[in-house]
Design a protein around this motif. Sequence first.
Motif, PDB file in Angstrom:
ATOM      1  N   PRO A  24       0.800  -1.222   0.000  1.00  0.00           N
ATOM      2  CA  PRO A  24       0.000   0.000   0.000  1.00  0.00           C
ATOM      3  C   PRO A  24       0.836   1.276   0.000  1.00  0.00           C
ATOM      4  CG  PRO A  24      -0.073  -1.070   2.157  1.00  0.00           C
ATOM      5  CD  PRO A  24       0.649  -2.006   1.239  1.00  0.00           C
ATOM      6  N   CYS A  25       0.253   2.332  -0.526  1.00  0.00           N
ATOM      7  CA  CYS A  25       0.889   3.650  -0.460  1.00  0.00           C
ATOM      8  C   CYS A  25       1.231   3.918   0.996  1.00  0.00           C
ATOM      9  CB  CYS A  25      -0.086   4.707  -1.006  1.00  0.00           C
ATOM     10  SG  CYS A  25       0.537   6.385  -0.865  1.00  0.00           S
ATOM     11  N   ALA A  26       0.233   3.775   1.865  1.00  0.00           N
ATOM     12  CA  ALA A  26       0.452   4.041   3.286  1.00  0.00           C
ATOM     13  C   ALA A  26      -0.095   2.907   4.137  1.00  0.00           C
ATOM     14  CB  ALA A  26      -0.252   5.340   3.683  1.00  0.00           C
ATOM     15  N   LEU A  48       7.774  -6.089   0.655  1.00  0.00           N
ATOM     16  CA  LEU A  48       6.460  -5.514   0.962  1.00  0.00           C
ATOM     17  C   LEU A  48       6.682  -4.056   1.361  1.00  0.00           C
ATOM     18  CD1 LEU A  48       3.400  -5.929   1.649  1.00  0.00           C
ATOM     19  CD2 LEU A  48       4.158  -6.460   4.000  1.00  0.00           C
ATOM     20  N   ARG A  49       6.033  -3.142   0.652  1.00  0.00           N
ATOM     21  CA  ARG A  49       6.201  -1.730   0.963  1.00  0.00           C
ATOM     22  C   ARG A  49       4.997  -1.201   1.727  1.00  0.00           C
ATOM     23  NH1 ARG A  49       5.427   3.249  -2.578  1.00  0.00           N
ATOM     24  NH2 ARG A  49       4.182   3.801  -0.749  1.00  0.00           N
ATOM     25  N   ALA A  50       5.206  -0.153   2.505  1.00  0.00           N
ATOM     26  CA  ALA A  50       4.107   0.650   3.057  1.00  0.00           C
ATOM     27  C   ALA A  50       4.723   1.951   3.540  1.00  0.00           C
ATOM     28  CB  ALA A  50       3.420  -0.065   4.209  1.00  0.00           C
ATOM     29  N   TRP A  53       5.651   7.305   7.190  1.00  0.00           N
ATOM     30  CA  TRP A  53       5.644   8.768   7.275  1.00  0.00           C
ATOM     31  C   TRP A  53       5.388   9.248   5.855  1.00  0.00           C
ATOM     32  CZ3 TRP A  53       9.792   5.754   9.083  1.00  0.00           C
ATOM     33  CH2 TRP A  53       9.872   5.615  10.478  1.00  0.00           C
ATOM     34  N   LYS A  54       4.324   9.965   5.630  1.00  0.00           N
ATOM     35  CA  LYS A  54       3.977  10.370   4.271  1.00  0.00           C
ATOM     36  C   LYS A  54       4.240  11.851   4.064  1.00  0.00           C
ATOM     37  CE  LYS A  54       2.430   7.997   1.761  1.00  0.00           C
ATOM     38  NZ  LYS A  54       3.249   7.116   0.880  1.00  0.00           N
ATOM     39  N   ALA A  55       5.121  12.159   3.125  1.00  0.00           N
ATOM     40  CA  ALA A  55       5.343  13.561   2.760  1.00  0.00           C
ATOM     41  C   ALA A  55       4.221  13.958   1.812  1.00  0.00           C
ATOM     42  CB  ALA A  55       6.689  13.703   2.067  1.00  0.00           C
ATOM     43  N   SER A 201       3.187   3.519 -10.444  1.00  0.00           N
ATOM     44  CA  SER A 201       2.039   4.068  -9.710  1.00  0.00           C
ATOM     45  C   SER A 201       2.103   5.586  -9.626  1.00  0.00           C
ATOM     46  CB  SER A 201       1.993   3.473  -8.299  1.00  0.00           C
ATOM     47  OG  SER A 201       1.972   2.073  -8.368  1.00  0.00           O
ATOM     48  N   HIS A 202       3.285   6.110  -9.212  1.00  0.00           N
ATOM     49  CA  HIS A 202       3.380   7.564  -9.067  1.00  0.00           C
ATOM     50  C   HIS A 202       3.564   8.266 -10.404  1.00  0.00           C
ATOM     51  CE1 HIS A 202       3.801   6.243  -4.910  1.00  0.00           C
ATOM     52  NE2 HIS A 202       3.208   7.393  -4.634  1.00  0.00           N
ATOM     53  N   ILE A 203       4.009   7.545 -11.419  1.00  0.00           N
ATOM     54  CA  ILE A 203       4.029   8.132 -12.761  1.00  0.00           C
ATOM     55  C   ILE A 203       2.593   8.278 -13.258  1.00  0.00           C
ATOM     56  CG2 ILE A 203       4.575   7.672 -15.192  1.00  0.00           C
ATOM     57  CD1 ILE A 203       7.207   6.391 -14.231  1.00  0.00           C
ATOM     58  N   ILE A 227       5.217  -1.031  -7.144  1.00  0.00           N
ATOM     59  CA  ILE A 227       3.803  -0.847  -7.504  1.00  0.00           C
ATOM     60  C   ILE A 227       2.962  -0.781  -6.227  1.00  0.00           C
ATOM     61  CG2 ILE A 227       1.822  -1.831  -8.735  1.00  0.00           C
ATOM     62  CD1 ILE A 227       3.724  -3.149 -10.670  1.00  0.00           C
ATOM     63  N   GLU A 228       2.095   0.239  -6.158  1.00  0.00           N
ATOM     64  CA  GLU A 228       1.233   0.353  -4.990  1.00  0.00           C
ATOM     65  C   GLU A 228       0.030  -0.571  -5.108  1.00  0.00           C
ATOM     66  OE1 GLU A 228       2.171   4.797  -3.285  1.00  0.00           O
ATOM     67  OE2 GLU A 228       0.371   4.554  -4.505  1.00  0.00           O
ATOM     68  N   ALA A 229      -0.153  -1.406  -4.073  1.00  0.00           N
ATOM     69  CA  ALA A 229      -1.284  -2.336  -4.060  1.00  0.00           C
ATOM     70  C   ALA A 229      -1.960  -2.266  -2.703  1.00  0.00           C
ATOM     71  CB  ALA A 229      -0.792  -3.748  -4.341  1.00  0.00           C
ATOM     72  N   SER A 238      -4.696   7.470   0.864  1.00  0.00           N
ATOM     73  CA  SER A 238      -3.826   8.295   0.021  1.00  0.00           C
ATOM     74  C   SER A 238      -3.680   7.592  -1.334  1.00  0.00           C
ATOM     75  CB  SER A 238      -2.451   8.493   0.683  1.00  0.00           C
ATOM     76  OG  SER A 238      -1.845   7.259   0.955  1.00  0.00           O
ATOM     77  N   ASP A 239      -3.520   8.353  -2.376  1.00  0.00           N
ATOM     78  CA  ASP A 239      -3.262   7.821  -3.715  1.00  0.00           C
ATOM     79  C   ASP A 239      -4.234   6.718  -4.150  1.00  0.00           C
ATOM     80  OD1 ASP A 239      -1.210   9.623  -3.927  1.00  0.00           O
ATOM     81  OD2 ASP A 239       0.416   8.160  -3.714  1.00  0.00           O
ATOM     82  N   ALA A 240      -5.524   6.926  -3.870  1.00  0.00           N
ATOM     83  CA  ALA A 240      -6.520   5.880  -4.174  1.00  0.00           C
ATOM     84  C   ALA A 240      -6.572   5.551  -5.672  1.00  0.00           C
ATOM     85  CB  ALA A 240      -7.894   6.320  -3.683  1.00  0.00           C
ATOM     86  N   ALA A 241      -6.561   6.558  -6.520  1.00  0.00           N
ATOM     87  CA  ALA A 241      -6.806   6.321  -7.948  1.00  0.00           C
ATOM     88  C   ALA A 241      -5.722   5.479  -8.610  1.00  0.00           C
ATOM     89  CB  ALA A 241      -6.935   7.663  -8.682  1.00  0.00           C
ATOM     90  N   GLN A 242      -4.520   5.497  -8.037  1.00  0.00           N
ATOM     91  CA  GLN A 242      -3.419   4.778  -8.702  1.00  0.00           C
ATOM     92  C   GLN A 242      -3.163   3.399  -8.108  1.00  0.00           C
ATOM     93  OE1 GLN A 242      -0.563   7.821  -7.839  1.00  0.00           O
ATOM     94  NE2 GLN A 242       0.522   6.624  -6.326  1.00  0.00           N
ATOM     95  N   GLN A 243      -3.842   3.082  -6.982  1.00  0.00           N
ATOM     96  CA  GLN A 243      -3.564   1.784  -6.359  1.00  0.00           C
ATOM     97  C   GLN A 243      -4.423   0.696  -6.998  1.00  0.00           C
ATOM     98  OE1 GLN A 243      -2.123   1.617  -2.332  1.00  0.00           O
ATOM     99  NE2 GLN A 243      -3.047   3.598  -1.908  1.00  0.00           N
TER     100      GLN A 243
HETATM  101 MN    MN Z   1       1.796   6.849  -2.830  1.00  0.00          MN
END
Ligand code: MN
Length: 374
Positions: A24-26, A48-50, A53-55, A201-203, A227-229, A238-243
């Motif tokens: 996930p993004c966060a 596994l990413r998450a 701390w989100k800038a 995802s962020h592109i 890739i955000e999943a 956060s970043d709903a449309a790209q996940q």
């Molecule tokens: Mn994100």
Amino acid sequence: MDIPVNAMVRWSGVEGRPLIIAGPCAAESEAQVLEAADRLAPSRVDYLRAGIWKARTRPDSFEGIGAPALAWLRRAGDRHGMRTATEVAHGDHVDAALEAGIDLLWIGARTTVNPFSVQELANALRGTDVPVLVKNPTAPDLGLWIGALERMSRAGIRDLGAIHRGVSVANAAPYRNAPMWSLVLELRRRLPDLPILTDPSHICGRRDLLAGVAQRAMDLGLDGLMIEAHPNPDQAWSDAAQQVTPERMGEIVAELAVRRHDEDAAFAASVEGLREEIDRLDEHLLDLVAQRMEVVDRIAGQKRDRNVAPLQLRRWMIVLENRLARGRQLGLDEAYVKGLYDLIHRESIRRQSVLMSGTLAGEDGPDPAPPTGE
Ligand code: MN
Ligand code: PEP
């Protein structure tokens, strides 16, 4: 500049296929991180990413759970024997993430732009052996990206890589951030041994474009993908449309065509004739460009004598229209022909300005190419 780096296989164990970082993004709740991991586990995910701390660009957005979420990420990873990754922006993020046993750290695009922050991270990372990936800065500034990599390198980080996540430009449509592949190719040219991942995802900023960008990264020989999943992408904080869902993430990776990027002698021999033909055509092409510039110089002389400005807008519009039509007849992509003629015309104006007024116009280099949404 010398940035010694270890081969990606040394720290990731991955060779001959793309390295995959997904999640996930966060981190939003322990249950969400665990579910993401459970559903990603059947796909081959290396880390596994998450985001902990989100800038965020705006202050009223979700800025991450902070340190307590590190344990969720670690637990989710442990449940499936998956390594973990998160973004760090301050020295104390590094300390907390390492303390929690996070396996890989990355520096976000909004942090790479700031050398003070990057140096703070380098100081915190000195003496550790955690792999570090540096995202490109939000602005299309290769120097800033390389500078951040150098700071890591001087802190002794050898398990080092880059993540290409696109750049913020006025018109990136249809993307959220223009991919600007030329920036990545230039990084690869300068630092050929550096592993580079792409973050579609962020592109993209929207999930329907992910697969195309991921494939392009593979076609250019890049080394992996982030890739955000999310278990429930539309409800993401956060970043709903790209996940995408973990299952869709798995499909995108499974459907990639990963081709060889080293060519053997037999292949090189089989295309030698075609490459000679291309070399010959390129020679012609440059001869023609030079001839065209000579004619431009002659016109400049006449314009100067009669006090006519270098740019004649009406003439330029007719030329462009005509060349676009010719390009269409020849089956060339319209945006491509437009870009080509923008370049030719810009140089023609620059030469005329210099010849006509003896100014130094253009000495600070050509304008950057206009954003093409590419
Ligand atoms: Mn994100
Ligand atoms: C992220 O990976 O969640 C992130 C914030 O990315 P970037 O730094 O590329 O904007």
